[in-house]
Design an enzyme around this catalytic site. Sequence first.
Site, short mmCIF file in Angstrom:
data_model
loop_
_atom_site.label_atom_id
_atom_site.label_comp_id
_atom_site.label_asym_id
_atom_site.label_seq_id
_atom_site.Cartn_x
_atom_site.Cartn_y
_atom_site.Cartn_z
N HIS A 155 0.86 -1.18 0.00
CA HIS A 155 0.00 0.00 0.00
C HIS A 155 0.90 1.24 0.00
O HIS A 155 2.03 1.21 0.50
CB HIS A 155 -0.87 -0.04 1.26
CG HIS A 155 -1.93 1.00 1.34
ND1 HIS A 155 -1.68 2.31 1.67
CD2 HIS A 155 -3.28 0.92 1.17
CE1 HIS A 155 -2.81 2.99 1.70
NE2 HIS A 155 -3.80 2.17 1.39
N ASP A 184 3.01 -4.79 8.17
CA ASP A 184 1.75 -4.06 8.04
C ASP A 184 0.61 -5.07 8.11
O ASP A 184 0.39 -5.83 7.17
CB ASP A 184 1.73 -3.29 6.72
CG ASP A 184 0.43 -2.53 6.50
OD1 ASP A 184 -0.49 -2.63 7.33
OD2 ASP A 184 0.34 -1.83 5.47
N GLN A 207 -4.56 -5.43 6.79
CA GLN A 207 -5.50 -6.31 6.09
C GLN A 207 -5.50 -7.73 6.64
O GLN A 207 -6.20 -8.59 6.09
CB GLN A 207 -5.16 -6.34 4.60
CG GLN A 207 -5.30 -5.02 3.90
CD GLN A 207 -6.75 -4.55 3.79
OE1 GLN A 207 -7.68 -5.34 3.84
NE2 GLN A 207 -6.93 -3.24 3.66
N LYS A 248 -10.44 -1.30 10.19
CA LYS A 248 -10.41 -2.50 9.35
C LYS A 248 -10.79 -3.75 10.14
O LYS A 248 -10.88 -4.84 9.58
CB LYS A 248 -9.01 -2.69 8.76
CG LYS A 248 -8.49 -1.53 7.91
CD LYS A 248 -9.23 -1.40 6.59
CE LYS A 248 -8.74 -0.21 5.79
NZ LYS A 248 -7.42 -0.36 5.22
N CYS A 294 -4.86 2.58 -3.68
CA CYS A 294 -3.61 3.08 -3.06
C CYS A 294 -2.50 2.03 -3.14
O CYS A 294 -1.73 1.84 -2.20
CB CYS A 294 -3.84 3.50 -1.61
SG CYS A 294 -4.96 4.89 -1.43
#
Length: 608
Positions: free
Chosen positions: A321, A398, A401, A424, A562
């Site tokens: 991202h 990260d 997600q 999220k 993104c």
Amino acid sequence: MTMLTPTADSLPGALPFSLAAIPGLPDETALARLAGEFFRALPGGEASSSPLAPGIKGLAIGEPGPALQPFAAPSVGQAPVEAGPVAPEFGVPEAYAAALPMTAPISAPAGVPGSPYYFLGEAAALSSAHQAPAAGADNHVVAHPFELPGEAALRRVLDELAGERSLPAAAPPSAPGHGGYYFLDQPASVPQSDVGRFPAFDVQAVRRDFPILAERVNGKPLVWFDNAATTQKPQAVIDRLVQFYQHENSNIHRAAHELAARSTDAYEAARSKVARFIGAGSAEEIIFVRGATEAINLVAKSWGRQNIREGDEIIISLLEHHANIVPWQQLAAETGARIRVIPVDDRGQLLLEEYQRLLNDRTKLVAVSQVSNALGTVTPVKEIVELAHRAGARVLVDGAQSVSHMRVNVQAIDADFFVFSGHKVFAPTGIGVVYGKRDILEDMPPWQGGGNMIADVTFERTLYQGVPARFEAGTGNIADAVGLGAAIDYMERIGIENISRYEHDLLAYATQRVKPIPGIRLIGTADDKASVLSFVLAGYRPEEVGAALNEEGIAVRAGHHCAQPILRRFGVEATVRPSLAFYNTCQEVDLLVSVLQRLARGKGRAVS
């Protein structure tokens, strides 16, 4: 489907005798429940919760296979779904309703728990798995479906049972006198499912916990397939925010009054919940920020400026991202460091051999997503971290997600930093998390200055608080941190393993339904994926497909997400991206498919 646990008194037309008076029979509640199971098992009977046939397993995401017979389309005016041949079922409730007839009960091997789904577990486990939910104002997800047979049919079997005044105490199901009815065993012989450890998953009960799913868009029921952008919020989270503002609202720490104590306790309890949820060693390793983007910037501006020098190298992946690209580009521009990129194959999977070649003694940081927001690829972060540590580099993962779709344990991964956003993971917007190993955080300078993060200030110098307070300058987002804690509570009540299994099989179902549509090109077909189904449709711009879906109440993301570098790797600037959550269903997937099929047949507005 009625959400009840029946008793003899609740059945239509009470019986003129007491079943409790019949020697050797289960009590009335158990007998009614068992009778219901029996009638669903009869040939031609209703089998809405039938188990899998022996040997049938869910498909892998990328595994080819015939499409399922789709569930009846919702009555929202869409075109009927074009059905393929009946095929083995996936682990999602709607896929089981009509695909296969009821088969003989199957049991898990001794010592091995059954599936977390009521429809995949042992068919004979009929005790607490089908009882009414435990009391609790906000815990709706343990309710399980139970279908009563017709009154006349139930009366017949109960009348027959009433005529048999004595039964063998432990005869096998096939013994004479049982007529092959397994449910006539003594209660002690009925397998007991461990609902405490492996609660059943009921998607319809989950959906009732999300009030926005009752919303209508363009006169159609909302189908929320934009979960990779943000997730919807359960009533438990909404109620927790209301409770905070009605009964606890205050700034945290230091004040001597009651509301400050309540607010501080709620805020710090949320920190502890986050630590437990991601497997951190201590709540002091959890820093609250506004989201994953701010979290990565914190690490770049604090740890990065302190440790990255000219000539050093930062490795990121092509899947990232923009939030995990731009802060490192800014840092490299400031310091003279170099960015290096892990490539991917034609299916969107990281090339680990190439990654190993990139690692060297100049590598200071590796920053990689656990799940790609654009393709859904699940990356092998544990191996990535291990290889980086061998080279002497730190690793930031990260998890924006990943945390809503799978179990995360930062200590097992051995990540140095792990970041994610609350919105999220069914929590409010404006709250996020940085996890950092304690020794690393203690060596990092603050990245912002102000109140709350200081221990003492004079005009000559400032002494900072310890971790995590030194990284939380000013008044934090207290209410939404508390909301994040409530969202974690909600997910843990359902069970992240239950969520992961359900979503995996739903994505497999969606993949197999969308893949054969003429003109569809799937972007990202890795074996290991989570949530995301990204595609383009020949003859249409992604935004046109998104607009057509919106007309039917279906919300998807259409754009570059993104993540422009990874899309350009596949020769596209944008895709249509349905992304799934555990409150989505096969019926919703079928509605999506019906719109795409109509467009593929040229009945939508083509690109000019």
